[in-house]
Design an enzyme around this catalytic site. Structure first.
Site, mmCIF file in Angstrom:
data_model
loop_
_atom_site.group_PDB
_atom_site.id
_atom_site.type_symbol
_atom_site.label_atom_id
_atom_site.label_comp_id
_atom_site.label_asym_id
_atom_site.label_seq_id
_atom_site.Cartn_x
_atom_site.Cartn_y
_atom_site.Cartn_z
ATOM 1 N N ALA A 1 2.200 13.312 -0.768
ATOM 2 C CA ALA A 1 1.911 14.599 -1.420
ATOM 3 C C ALA A 1 0.484 15.053 -1.112
ATOM 4 C CB ALA A 1 2.086 14.446 -2.929
ATOM 5 N N CYS B 1 -24.782 2.592 -12.800
ATOM 6 C CA CYS B 1 -25.057 1.161 -12.916
ATOM 7 C C CYS B 1 -26.123 0.741 -11.899
ATOM 8 C CB CYS B 1 -23.770 0.362 -12.798
ATOM 9 S SG CYS B 1 -23.912 -1.244 -13.581
ATOM 10 N N GLY C 1 0.809 -1.220 0.000
ATOM 11 C CA GLY C 1 0.000 0.000 0.000
ATOM 12 C C GLY C 1 0.839 1.266 0.000
ATOM 13 N N GLU D 1 -17.254 6.577 -14.863
ATOM 14 C CA GLU D 1 -16.077 6.901 -14.038
ATOM 15 C C GLU D 1 -14.790 6.268 -14.570
ATOM 16 O OE1 GLU D 1 -18.663 5.041 -13.129
ATOM 17 O OE2 GLU D 1 -18.136 3.420 -11.745
ATOM 18 N N HIS E 1 -20.494 2.608 -16.586
ATOM 19 C CA HIS E 1 -19.591 3.208 -15.583
ATOM 20 C C HIS E 1 -18.760 4.324 -16.219
ATOM 21 C CE1 HIS E 1 -20.251 0.292 -12.335
ATOM 22 N NE2 HIS E 1 -20.427 -0.594 -13.305
ATOM 23 N N GLU F 1 4.585 -2.829 -13.137
ATOM 24 C CA GLU F 1 4.573 -2.829 -11.674
ATOM 25 C C GLU F 1 4.414 -4.257 -11.176
ATOM 26 O OE1 GLU F 1 1.276 -0.615 -10.003
ATOM 27 O OE2 GLU F 1 1.737 -1.303 -7.980
HETATM 28 N N1 GLN Z 1 -25.827 -5.611 -9.668
HETATM 29 C C1 GLN Z 1 -26.225 -4.929 -10.843
HETATM 30 C C2 GLN Z 1 -26.118 -5.792 -12.081
HETATM 31 O O1 GLN Z 1 -25.462 -6.796 -12.076
HETATM 32 C C3 GLN Z 1 -25.414 -3.659 -11.031
HETATM 33 C C4 GLN Z 1 -23.966 -3.919 -11.296
HETATM 34 C C5 GLN Z 1 -23.091 -2.703 -11.104
HETATM 35 O O2 GLN Z 1 -23.460 -1.750 -10.438
HETATM 36 N N2 GLN Z 1 -21.878 -2.752 -11.654
HETATM 37 O O3 GLN Z 1 -26.706 -5.490 -13.089
#
Ligand code: GLN
Length: 555
Positions: A246, A387, A18, A515, A513, A145
């Site tokens: 940092a 999701c 870590g 993100e 997602h 890594e």
């Molecule tokens: N559990 C939900 C699915 O399988 C959402 C999955 C998630 O949020 N990545 O569809």
């Protein structure tokens, strides 16, 4: 096989885990890319798991997903953010997969008549995985890594493989960087170097002489400590680099640059010295460190102790904040608290300018998340569902707007009367849990005039997925009639990818997602616009007002 003489930088860790080796590795990638080199990054993990898909994010941190559908260690997210390249399956290597590939070869008869051994068979397999990944990416320099800590039983064969590579490729194509930790002793008020020295000795004992030592510490590292480490590793002091914790991880590339690491690497690899273009990165770090007003974003989740669990969500929110010149404070909201029978939802939810429900699996905390979605919808507070967060928004809308009180996802009640979220048809017969979800990049088409279209400013998008359940098309018309817009649909019109509420400042749920694709200097459009909406709808002070306020306080 290419003729290109790819150079390899291996990053190992010592003393404890870590340490942020991933950040150190990614930062090297960053300063080398800034010199124009084509960079490839790879993580070798010791776990016997085949991939990270079945790991618990509450313990091991987020499962990152690549465009090509690999479920990987979260370090790949750091790599993508720091080197601004989309990585693939090849970049994430776990022991289970290495063994599995090797055993497949044995079954095929590749080693007929021979015993298959850790050395050389397993180590050769690792070398070929490393070479193949870098070659496929057409890299000039690969930063690899090695997970875990030198001295761990499990990681030995990785270290043996990278040791062998120096013999095979020659010394000016291989560089070893060892990351150590220097603990601080309060009584003598100094950082101590002995554990680091032992770790360097361990590494040397297996035949790897490090070229660079990164000294991680939570305290200032003085020259005498650095000198001791230089002596222990037979290196010039210039090659021992202190990395004190940092203010922001994005500063690490600039720190490495200050210590001339880019130049040291170029010299080691016999490369012509180049000037790095770090202007944009410096600007980003300047922005991050500047005084800004703050906004509070509530994260409604079942794991609420470790940032790593939702690291990409946090980094996306922060990056969106920097874009708008605000700092994003994360406030954890425990979904189970909201779900308890006598919970005061308004009290628990109070104090946030926007809410995010991130991805997740399983029933724990679901009812609390549904209450949170209802709270954000009814109180007109900006909301982003990711999701599972989107699925929760759909269930909430069905129950409280469409009047389908028993609406649910089949994930939480297989026999629900109103399965507004149900399992995808092809998933019904899948029994194995590992690597079988709908994974990776899939396209969607956006409806014009929606928040999503406004954000992306294009109709065709591609986003990364990781799910088994989906919006139940049987209910499409009911939702649309009641004011939930299906703003993004798969090109074949089969799968709802985005839902939005029209009559709300900003309420968006996505089946994917976003993100995973956000970058610190290029926040994802949905996160960018979510934070934009938060700023518009919050009654906070402007940047200048906040500054004046602070000055007043100082006087
Ligand atoms: N559990 C939900 C699915 O399988 C959402 C999955 C998630 O949020 N990545 O569809």
């Amino acid at each position: 096989m290419t003729d290109k003489k790819i150079k390899f930088i291996f990053v190992t860790g010592g003393v404890l885990s870590g340490l942020g080796k991933g950040i150190a590795a990614a930062s090297m990638g960053n300063i080398l890319k800034a010199r124009g080199y084509k960079i490839y990054m790879q993580k070798l993990d010791q776990y016997i798991n085949y991939d990270a898909g079945t790991l618990n994010p509450g313990e091991h941190g987020e499962v990152f997903v690549t465009d090509d559908g690999a479920e990987t260690d979260l370090d790949l997210g750091h790599y993508e953010r720091f080197i601004d390249e989309n990585l693939t399956q090849d970049s994430s290597v776990m022991t289970g997969r290495v063994y599995s590939d090797l055993i497949a070869k044995e079954r095929r008869g590749d080693f007929l008549g021979k015993t298959v051994q850790v050395v050389p068979h397993l180590t050769n397999e690792v070398v070929s995985i490393i070479m193949r990944g870098a070659e496929k990416a057409n890299a000039d320099i690969a930063v690899v890594e090695v997970g875990g800590t030198v001295g761990d039983m499990e990681g030995f064969y990785y270290l043996e493989a990278i040791r062998m590579m120096k013999n095979e490729l020659g010394p000016n194509r291989i560089m070893y960087c060892h990351t150590v930790f220097l603990p601080y002793l309060k009584s003598s008020k100094e950082v101590k170097t002995k554990p680091a020295q032992f770790s360097i000795r361990d590494l040397q004992g297996i035949g790897i002489a490090p070229d660079i030592i990164f000294c991680r510490s939570d305290h200032a590292v003085n020259k005498s400590a650095l000198d001791k480490i230089a002596r222990a590793s037979s290196l010039p002091p210039t090659h021992v680099i202190p990395l004190e914790t940092a203010d922001t991880v994005y500063e690490v590339p600039l720190t490495l640059e200050n210590y001339d690491l880019g130049k040291i690497i170029e010299q080691k690899f016999d490369l012509e010295e180049k000037e790095p273009d770090l202007a944009e990165w410096r600007e980003l770090v300047g922005k991050i460190k500047s005084d800004k007003r703050e906004i509070n974003i509530g994260i409604v989740a079942k794991y609420t102790t470790m940032e790593d669990t939702y690291i990409c969500v946090f980094e996306s929110l922060r990056a969106a904040g920097w874009h708008h010149n605000v700092d994003v404070n994360i406030k954890w909201i425990d979904a189970e608290d909201l779900a308890s029978p006598n919970a005061n939802v308004a009290e628990i939810m109070f104090g946030c300018d926007g809410y995010v429900i991130p991805g997740g699996f399983g029933i724990r905390g679901i009812e609390g998340k549904i209450s949170a979605a209802q709270y954000a919808r009814e109180n007109e507070i900006p909301f982003l569902g990711l999701c599972l967060g989107m699925q929760v928004a759909v269930i909430e809308f069905a129950r409280n707007v469409l009047g389908l009180a028993k609406a649910n996802s089949e994930e939480f009640n297989a026999k629900t009367e109103h399965p507004v979220i149900h399992i995808m048809e092809y998933q019904r017969t899948i029994a194995n849990k590992g690597g079988t979800m709908r994974l990776g990049a899939y396209p969607a088409v956006l409806k014009k005039g929606t928040r999503s279209y406004d954000a992306y400013r294009q109709t065709k998008i591609s986003e990364r997925h990781r799910h088994r359940f989906e919006f139940n098309n049987k209910y499409r018309r009911d939702f649309e009639k009641a004011g939930m817009v299906l703003a993004g649909i798969s090109p074949n019109n089969e799968l709802v990818e985005i839902v939005e509420i029209v009559d709300h400042p900003w309420y968006v749920g996505v089946q994917f997602h976003p993100e995973f694709k956000s970058r610190p200097n290029r926040p994802h459009p949905l996160f960018r616009d979510f934070i934009g909406a938060v700023i518009r709808s919050s009654t906070l002070l402007t940047v200048n007002e906040a500054k004046e306020d602070r000055q007043k306080a100082i006087v």
